[in-house]
Design a protein around this motif. Structure first.
Motif, PDB file in Angstrom:
ATOM      1  N   THR A  89      58.683 -25.743  -7.499  1.00 39.65           N
ATOM      2  CA  THR A  89      58.425 -25.634  -8.932  1.00 39.65           C
ATOM      3  C   THR A  89      58.407 -24.173  -9.369  1.00 39.65           C
ATOM      4  O   THR A  89      58.857 -23.854 -10.467  1.00 39.65           O
ATOM      5  CB  THR A  89      57.111 -26.341  -9.336  1.00 39.65           C
ATOM      6  OG1 THR A  89      56.036 -25.804  -8.573  1.00 39.65           O
ATOM      7  CG2 THR A  89      57.211 -27.837  -9.113  1.00 39.65           C
ATOM      8  N   ARG A 141      62.201 -26.662 -16.853  1.00 38.02           N
ATOM      9  CA  ARG A 141      63.118 -25.535 -16.640  1.00 38.02           C
ATOM     10  C   ARG A 141      64.479 -25.932 -16.108  1.00 38.02           C
ATOM     11  O   ARG A 141      65.249 -25.086 -15.697  1.00 38.02           O
ATOM     12  CB  ARG A 141      62.483 -24.547 -15.670  1.00 38.02           C
ATOM     13  CG  ARG A 141      61.230 -23.939 -16.177  1.00 38.02           C
ATOM     14  CD  ARG A 141      61.545 -22.962 -17.266  1.00 38.02           C
ATOM     15  NE  ARG A 141      60.748 -21.778 -17.037  1.00 38.02           N
ATOM     16  CZ  ARG A 141      61.001 -20.618 -17.569  1.00 38.02           C
ATOM     17  NH1 ARG A 141      62.028 -20.465 -18.347  1.00 38.02           N
ATOM     18  NH2 ARG A 141      60.228 -19.603 -17.347  1.00 38.02           N
ATOM     19  N   GLY A 142      64.781 -27.221 -16.051  1.00 35.66           N
ATOM     20  CA  GLY A 142      66.093 -27.616 -15.560  1.00 35.66           C
ATOM     21  C   GLY A 142      66.023 -28.872 -14.716  1.00 35.66           C
ATOM     22  O   GLY A 142      64.967 -29.467 -14.524  1.00 35.66           O
ATOM     23  N   PHE A 143      67.176 -29.233 -14.214  1.00 38.80           N
ATOM     24  CA  PHE A 143      67.299 -30.478 -13.481  1.00 38.80           C
ATOM     25  C   PHE A 143      67.253 -30.226 -11.976  1.00 38.80           C
ATOM     26  O   PHE A 143      67.955 -29.368 -11.457  1.00 38.80           O
ATOM     27  CB  PHE A 143      68.614 -31.164 -13.861  1.00 38.80           C
ATOM     28  CG  PHE A 143      68.680 -32.597 -13.454  1.00 38.80           C
ATOM     29  CD1 PHE A 143      68.026 -33.569 -14.195  1.00 38.80           C
ATOM     30  CD2 PHE A 143      69.365 -32.973 -12.319  1.00 38.80           C
ATOM     31  CE1 PHE A 143      68.079 -34.896 -13.825  1.00 38.80           C
ATOM     32  CE2 PHE A 143      69.432 -34.304 -11.937  1.00 38.80           C
ATOM     33  CZ  PHE A 143      68.773 -35.268 -12.692  1.00 38.80           C
ATOM     34  N   SER A 144      66.411 -30.974 -11.281  1.00 39.31           N
ATOM     35  CA  SER A 144      66.315 -30.976  -9.814  1.00 39.31           C
ATOM     36  C   SER A 144      66.228 -29.592  -9.181  1.00 39.31           C
ATOM     37  O   SER A 144      67.093 -29.191  -8.404  1.00 39.31           O
ATOM     38  CB  SER A 144      67.496 -31.735  -9.207  1.00 39.31           C
ATOM     39  OG  SER A 144      67.453 -33.087  -9.560  1.00 39.31           O
ATOM     40  N   GLY A 163      64.946 -35.037 -10.464  1.00 45.23           N
ATOM     41  CA  GLY A 163      64.722 -35.292 -11.885  1.00 45.23           C
ATOM     42  C   GLY A 163      64.657 -34.041 -12.734  1.00 45.23           C
ATOM     43  O   GLY A 163      64.809 -32.921 -12.263  1.00 45.23           O
ATOM     44  N   ARG A 164      64.404 -34.272 -14.001  1.00 48.08           N
ATOM     45  CA  ARG A 164      64.367 -33.196 -14.989  1.00 48.08           C
ATOM     46  C   ARG A 164      62.996 -32.547 -15.011  1.00 48.08           C
ATOM     47  O   ARG A 164      61.981 -33.217 -14.929  1.00 48.08           O
ATOM     48  CB  ARG A 164      64.712 -33.752 -16.363  1.00 48.08           C
ATOM     49  CG  ARG A 164      64.957 -32.686 -17.413  1.00 48.08           C
ATOM     50  CD  ARG A 164      65.597 -33.228 -18.665  1.00 48.08           C
ATOM     51  NE  ARG A 164      66.866 -33.916 -18.472  1.00 48.08           N
ATOM     52  CZ  ARG A 164      68.043 -33.305 -18.277  1.00 48.08           C
ATOM     53  NH1 ARG A 164      68.102 -32.000 -18.212  1.00 48.08           N
ATOM     54  NH2 ARG A 164      69.149 -34.004 -18.141  1.00 48.08           N
ATOM     55  N   THR A 165      62.979 -31.225 -15.119  1.00 50.58           N
ATOM     56  CA  THR A 165      61.741 -30.462 -15.258  1.00 50.58           C
ATOM     57  C   THR A 165      61.856 -29.642 -16.539  1.00 50.58           C
ATOM     58  O   THR A 165      62.946 -29.543 -17.117  1.00 50.58           O
ATOM     59  CB  THR A 165      61.524 -29.509 -14.059  1.00 50.58           C
ATOM     60  OG1 THR A 165      62.479 -28.451 -14.129  1.00 50.58           O
ATOM     61  CG2 THR A 165      61.624 -30.240 -12.729  1.00 50.58           C
TER      62      THR A 165
END
Length: 177
Positions: free
Chosen positions: A169, A56-59, A52-54
């Motif tokens: 993370t 700072r970016g995706f996955s 998923g999206r965080t």
């Protein structure tokens, strides 16, 4: 007639498979997904990612090489791991990876009968896993697959569901190259 032992993994493969499965269980407990290339060409046994999206970016993900030991050599708060040859080391060392790489070392029991135990409180996996990054170390100019080298891993770098998730993370916070 086949004997039951004809259908078992040899000791080395059994130990290695248990180590990788240990990491897969931790990833599942942390809410992470894992994948595995069909062929290990570049020193990566597992890819572990946060789906998923965080912010700072995706996955975000990390790549790991999993090693196992049945005897843990320790001194002054460090694990002295001698299980990498120079070519394996070079596939983990240095800063020039798009995806952060880690060495995971799982300390397993000597007897396969003690790898896991079912209790009323749940399933117990033995013993414990550790992690380290080799990104701050220089690669070797002429690596020899026949020569091993020692990697020192802080005993405080214990793999748990929480620490595994933190590795991913934190990797999302690294600048892209």
């Amino acid at each position: 007639m086949l004997d039951a032992s004809d259908h078992q993994l040899d000791a080395g493969n059994h130990q290695g498979k248990f180590g990788a499965d240990y990491i897969r269980v931790l990833a599942s407990a942390a809410g992470l997904s894992w994948s595995q290339d069909d062929v290990d060409l570049d020193g990566v046994d597992l890819c572990i990612k946060l789906p998923g999206r965080t912010p700072r970016g995706f996955s975000p993900r990390i790549d790991v090489q999993v090693k196992t030991v049945s005897t843990l050599q320790t001194r002054s708060g460090l694990i002295n791991f001698d299980g990498l040859n120079q070519r394996q080391f070079n596939k983990l060392a240095g800063p020039d990876f798009t995806v952060p790489r880690y060495l995971f070392v799982v300390h397993v029991p000597r007897s396969t009968n003690h790898y896991a135990d079912l209790r009323t409180a749940g399933l117990l996996l033995r013993h414990i896993g550790y992690y380290t990054s080799l990104s701050n170390l220089e690669t070797l100019p002429a690596p020899d697959a026949q020569r091993r080298l020692r990697v020192k891993i802080p005993m405080s770098n214990i793999l748990t569901a929480t620490s595994l998730r933190a590795l991913i993370t934190e990797s999302a916070l690294l600048p892209t190259r």
